[in-house]
Write a protein that holds these residues in place. Structure first.
Motif: not given
Lengths: 557, 75
Positions: A372, A378-380, A383-384, A387
């Motif tokens: 996290f 890039r996708t991760s 999402f981070r 959030v």
């Protein structure tokens, strides 16, 4: 640079082997006097065993290193006799603030759980913890600490372990019945035994700095994602004792550690973070990388691996030193029973099984935090950031913000040492659970449940009125105390009732025990020496208690 | 039923000892689903995922709330 702490220098004394030239055999040798090795040595000494503790250095850890000591660790330190020293020097904090870019996303208040002796965690530089542990270890005449004694060779044999040790005055060899390897992430014992440690290497570097701050600054934990003063990376600020602040800067894999450690590089980073006016001094600085990995077994014959030697995690969540100290909590009572011939040596395999279960949980949680904090794609990253932007207004997203899940003990639900429930219970004190604390009165004085148990098998029997314990049951209680593995029965009662025929009575005046343990008259818990639940029933039955004790000590096959 | 905005991850029949457990488990699975995908493939997979979840929810008033909140603050 260093100014708030004076490093003790411990005396090296030439070991007796150098003059007598005779090889000695020791029942127990602990290698490594970091927090984990020291806890192991003290625990074993408390069990009455003679201990030899070898360390290659002659001082404590340099720099703050381990910072957060979690509730379970404080409870173990209480059992070892250093809890008060650590808690009174340590800094408590409750407010944590999370920032994303230039604004605060949310803050949380980690109110301590009501009616527990110890808070969720305290912050304290590792050198203080080690200093207090060494002072405690030195109170035992049967605990021999040898500084500047480096193990350079190990030959693990079926009937004992041969060690070669180097000192400033020359080398000697010794034999040990059992060796505890607490020699850290780069464990030389592990390497000399050609044992693998497998897992994930994270390609990232972090700069850690201890900073003495002259201006007032709140005792809070601040965590920044992608702040303007350090774009694209994360930063963590924590308060420690003596107005020393710990700052962790994520640097990325490309950073040059030697370059980044230079004060002319570090000071502008900190100045940018604090703003220009605030005065500070740099005490210590280091760059670290980390891995999440473990050995496939923590027991190899007569050599037992604990702490970073056995498993390593990312620093997020403070699961390194905390889990290492829990290893020793799990191991030492088992080793004592095996050494005394009261349990088969396969009890030590349960040390490996239970602590691998815990290590996997720690590795899982610290890996999730790492993923996290430092997204790998890039996708991760998207999402981070999604959030973090939702977290400002929506509680569900706050719960997903993962800047480290603070070290908590594992529920050892899969352990073969547990006796499964036959009756139904509410709550979380299932077999394998680390005990919840509760306030009590003993002889009319305030006390804590966890201080009443530990170091031996204990039965907690809940009775509405201890006066009604009949002669048969009193006799059974006396017999249990005389077993080869003695079992001490303590009565827990909702109201004061004085002594009950010489039995010890714990008064659950607040009702917390009854609530947390779902206790009704008759409810009976068997507690391991490491304050974990082994078994529980709705009625007292000496035969069941004995059978569960046999199971909890691997005496049943 | 209105859009749930408090923590709601759970699994029937499973007990989580820590409140953050189910949410962290979901998040890990979500990131893992994208492993080894190109950015373009990930965008497609995300779109498919949204469609699957939207159909599962079904209630258009809930979906409208979610659409509105997702867009808030993104210019």
């Amino acid at each position: 640079m260093l100014s708030t702490y004076r490093y003790p220098k411990y005396d090296y004394l030439p070991p007796p082997e150098l003059t007598s030239k005779s090889q000695r055999r020791y029942p127990l040798v602990v290698v490594g006097a970091g927090p984990v090795g020291l806890c192991a040595a003290i625990d074993l000494a408390l069990q009455g065993l003679p201990v030899l503790l070898l360390d290659e250095d002659d001082t404590v850890s340099v720099g703050s290193r381990g910072v957060c000591y979690a509730k379970r660790t404080l409870e173990i330190l209480d059992r070892l006799g250093v809890g008060d020293a650590v808690v009174s020097k340590g800094v408590s904090w409750n407010i944590g603030r999370t920032f994303y870019r230039n604004e605060e996303v949310y803050h949380f208040n980690l109110l301590p759980q009501p009616d527990h002796k110890r808070p969720g965690m305290i912050n304290l530089q590792q050198y203080y913890l080690e200093e207090y542990l060494i002072a405690r270890a030195r109170q035992f005449t049967h605990l021999d600490i040898r500084f500047k004694n480096r193990v350079v060779f190990i030959d693990p044999r079926p009937d004992g372990v041969l060690l070669h040790v180097e000192t400033p005055d020359g080398a000697y060899s010794l034999e040990a019945d059992w060796v505890i390897a607490a020699d850290g992430a780069k464990s030389s014992i592990r390497k000399m035994m050609n044992l693998d440690v497998e897992g994930k290497v994270f390609l990232d570097r972090f700069l850690i700095a201890d900073v003495v701050m002259k201006a007032d600054f709140p005792a809070e934990r601040w965590f920044w994602f992608d702040p303007p003063f350090h774009p694209g990376q994360s930063v963590l600020l924590h308060r420690q004792a003596d107005n020393v602040w710990r700052i962790d800067f994520q640097l990325g894999w490309q950073a040059d550690p030697e370059e980044e450690k230079k004060p002319e590089k570090v000071i502008p980073r900190i100045r940018a973070m604090l703003g220009d006016e605030r005065e500070f001094e740099l005490e210590w600085v280091s760059v670290y990388t980390f891995q999440c990995r473990r050995m496939s077994k923590f027991r190899h014959g007569r050599v037992l691996f604990v702490g970073d030697a056995a498993h390593q995690v990312s620093p997020f969540g403070a699961r390194g030193a905390n889990s290492g100290i829990q290893d020793t909590d799990n191991l030492c009572w088992k080793l004592k029973l095996v050494i005394d011939g009261k349990a088969p040596d396969r009890l030590l395999d349960s040390y490996s099984d239970e602590r691998i279960f815990a290590a996997d949980e720690n590795i899982m949680n610290s890996t999730r935090s790492t993923d996290f904090i430092t997204p790998k794609s890039r996708t991760s990253l998207t999402f981070r950031n999604a959030v973090l932007t939702l977290a400002r207004h929506h509680p569900f997203a706050r719960a997903l913000v993962n800047s480290g899940r603070l070290s908590v003990p594992a529920f050892l639900v899969a352990s073969t040492l547990n006796t499964p429930d036959q009756e139904s219970f509410a709550g979380e004190m299932i077999p394998g659970a680390p005990m919840d604390d509760a306030p009590l009165k003993v002889d009319g004085k305030p006390a804590w449940l966890l201080d009443q148990v530990g170091n031996r098998f204990v039965v907690l029997h809940y009775a509405a009125d201890p006066q009604q314990i009949d002669a048969t049951m009193r006799h059974e209680i006396q017999q249990l105390a005389l077993d080869a593995i003695p079992i001490e029965v303590l009565l827990v009662t909702p109201a004061a009732s004085g002594t009950a025929h010489g039995l010890r009575v714990l008064e659950d005046y607040s009702g917390r025990y009854a609530e947390r343990y779902d206790a009704r008259p008759g409810t009976t818990y068997l507690i391991r020496p490491d304050q974990h639940v082994a078994a529980r029933w709705r009625a007292f039955d000496a035969a069941s208690i004995r059978a569960a004790t046999m199971r909890a000590t691997a005496n049943l096959s | 039923m209105s859009l749930i905005l408090s923590p709601n991850f759970h699994e029937p029949g499973r007990h989580f000892f820590r409140a953050y457990g189910p949410g962290d488990e979901f998040y890990e699975a979500l990131i893992e689903m994208h492993r080894d995908l190109s950015d373009e493939q990930s965008a497609l997979v995300n779109a498919r995922l949204i469609l699957l979840l939207a159909n599962h929810i079904g209630d258009l008033s809930v979906l409208r709330d979610a659409l509105r909140i997702a867009r808030e603050g993104v210019f």
